[in-house]
Design a protein around this motif. Sequence first.
Motif, PDB file in Angstrom:
ATOM      1  N   GLU A  55      -3.846  -6.016   0.810  1.00 24.32           N
ATOM      2  CA  GLU A  55      -3.288  -5.413   2.027  1.00 24.32           C
ATOM      3  C   GLU A  55      -4.185  -5.682   3.222  1.00 24.32           C
ATOM      4  OE1 GLU A  55      -2.878  -2.855   5.308  1.00 24.32           O
ATOM      5  OE2 GLU A  55      -4.543  -2.590   3.898  1.00 24.32           O
ATOM      6  N   THR A 105       1.324  -2.159   3.686  1.00 24.80           N
ATOM      7  CA  THR A 105       0.349  -1.228   4.274  1.00 24.80           C
ATOM      8  C   THR A 105       0.750   0.214   4.010  1.00 24.80           C
ATOM      9  OG1 THR A 105      -0.357  -2.797   5.975  1.00 24.80           O
ATOM     10  CG2 THR A 105      -0.682  -0.447   6.456  1.00 24.80           C
ATOM     11  N   ARG A 106       2.014   0.549   4.265  1.00 21.69           N
ATOM     12  CA  ARG A 106       2.456   1.928   4.038  1.00 21.69           C
ATOM     13  C   ARG A 106       2.321   2.327   2.567  1.00 21.69           C
ATOM     14  NH1 ARG A 106       5.995  -0.083   7.575  1.00 21.69           N
ATOM     15  NH2 ARG A 106       7.717  -0.362   6.095  1.00 21.69           N
ATOM     16  N   MET A 107       2.680   1.423   1.680  1.00 21.80           N
ATOM     17  CA  MET A 107       2.582   1.724   0.247  1.00 21.80           C
ATOM     18  C   MET A 107       1.118   1.915  -0.175  1.00 21.80           C
ATOM     19  SD  MET A 107       5.442  -0.965  -1.175  1.00 21.80           S
ATOM     20  CE  MET A 107       5.064  -0.714  -2.910  1.00 21.80           C
ATOM     21  N   THR A 108       0.237   1.106   0.376  1.00 20.71           N
ATOM     22  CA  THR A 108      -1.185   1.204   0.035  1.00 20.71           C
ATOM     23  C   THR A 108      -1.771   2.513   0.552  1.00 20.71           C
ATOM     24  OG1 THR A 108      -1.365  -1.210   0.080  1.00 20.71           O
ATOM     25  CG2 THR A 108      -3.412   0.030   0.210  1.00 20.71           C
ATOM     26  N   ILE A 109      -1.392   2.894   1.760  1.00 23.88           N
ATOM     27  CA  ILE A 109      -1.858   4.165   2.328  1.00 23.88           C
ATOM     28  C   ILE A 109      -1.386   5.342   1.481  1.00 23.88           C
ATOM     29  CG2 ILE A 109      -1.535   5.738   4.285  1.00 23.88           C
ATOM     30  CD1 ILE A 109      -1.534   3.210   6.090  1.00 23.88           C
ATOM     31  N   ASP A 110      -0.169   5.235   0.951  1.00 22.96           N
ATOM     32  CA  ASP A 110       0.426   6.328   0.185  1.00 22.96           C
ATOM     33  C   ASP A 110      -0.005   6.392  -1.279  1.00 22.96           C
ATOM     34  OD1 ASP A 110       1.773   7.121   2.457  1.00 22.96           O
ATOM     35  OD2 ASP A 110       3.662   6.147   1.894  1.00 22.96           O
ATOM     36  N   LEU A 111      -0.847   5.463  -1.711  1.00 17.25           N
ATOM     37  CA  LEU A 111      -1.296   5.492  -3.108  1.00 17.25           C
ATOM     38  C   LEU A 111      -2.061   6.781  -3.387  1.00 17.25           C
ATOM     39  CD1 LEU A 111      -2.615   1.944  -4.057  1.00 17.25           C
ATOM     40  CD2 LEU A 111      -0.924   3.305  -5.261  1.00 17.25           C
ATOM     41  N   PRO A 112      -1.764   7.433  -4.490  1.00 12.15           N
ATOM     42  CA  PRO A 112      -2.516   8.649  -4.824  1.00 12.15           C
ATOM     43  C   PRO A 112      -3.941   8.296  -5.270  1.00 12.15           C
ATOM     44  CG  PRO A 112      -0.941   8.129  -6.561  1.00 12.15           C
ATOM     45  CD  PRO A 112      -0.700   7.149  -5.445  1.00 12.15           C
ATOM     46  N   ALA A 169       5.165   2.773  -9.279  1.00 15.83           N
ATOM     47  CA  ALA A 169       4.519   2.203  -8.085  1.00 15.83           C
ATOM     48  C   ALA A 169       4.106   0.757  -8.339  1.00 15.83           C
ATOM     49  CB  ALA A 169       3.315   3.044  -7.672  1.00 15.83           C
ATOM     50  N   ASP A 209       7.048  -1.375  -7.773  1.00 13.46           N
ATOM     51  CA  ASP A 209       7.326  -1.504  -6.340  1.00 13.46           C
ATOM     52  C   ASP A 209       6.357  -2.477  -5.672  1.00 13.46           C
ATOM     53  OD1 ASP A 209       9.452   0.253  -6.515  1.00 13.46           O
ATOM     54  OD2 ASP A 209       8.281   1.991  -5.856  1.00 13.46           O
TER      55      ASP A 209
END
Length: 143
Positions: A24, A74-81, A89, A92
């Motif tokens: 990312e 970027t959004r998916m990486t930020i939202d990773l727990p 995930a 996705d």
Amino acid sequence: MRAVADGLAALPPAEAAVELAEVERLVRERLLPHEREDDARVYPAVERALGGDDPIAAMHRTHREVHRLGGLLTRMTIDLPPEGLGPAAANDFRRVLYGLDAILRLHFAQEDELYHGLADAEHVALQAAAAGAGAGRDDAGRP
């Protein structure tokens, strides 16, 4: 991108998250600025050289898709727990990474073809100009 996508299933969740963050970062810091630079500086010159109404529409479309997928990554990486990547995930992320890889391969092939064609056209034009400049001269180059 493809290697990271391929390896997600074999990596521990926290390690997969580190790999995804690195991809990312490269997309955000290197790829997307390069695409913006092409849009701002390279493509206008190419369009002027080609003429016509939006002669590189397909190139603009692939840039938009690269930006869309890059933003999604970027959004998916930020939202990773904090615990990392779960199976859903991971699927996705694979979908986005494979999509980004495919569109980039297509886009780079389009650019290679376009730039090669422009270089060939420039070469032909220079040869024609040189031949025209030599017309009407004798073997010693005198008029």
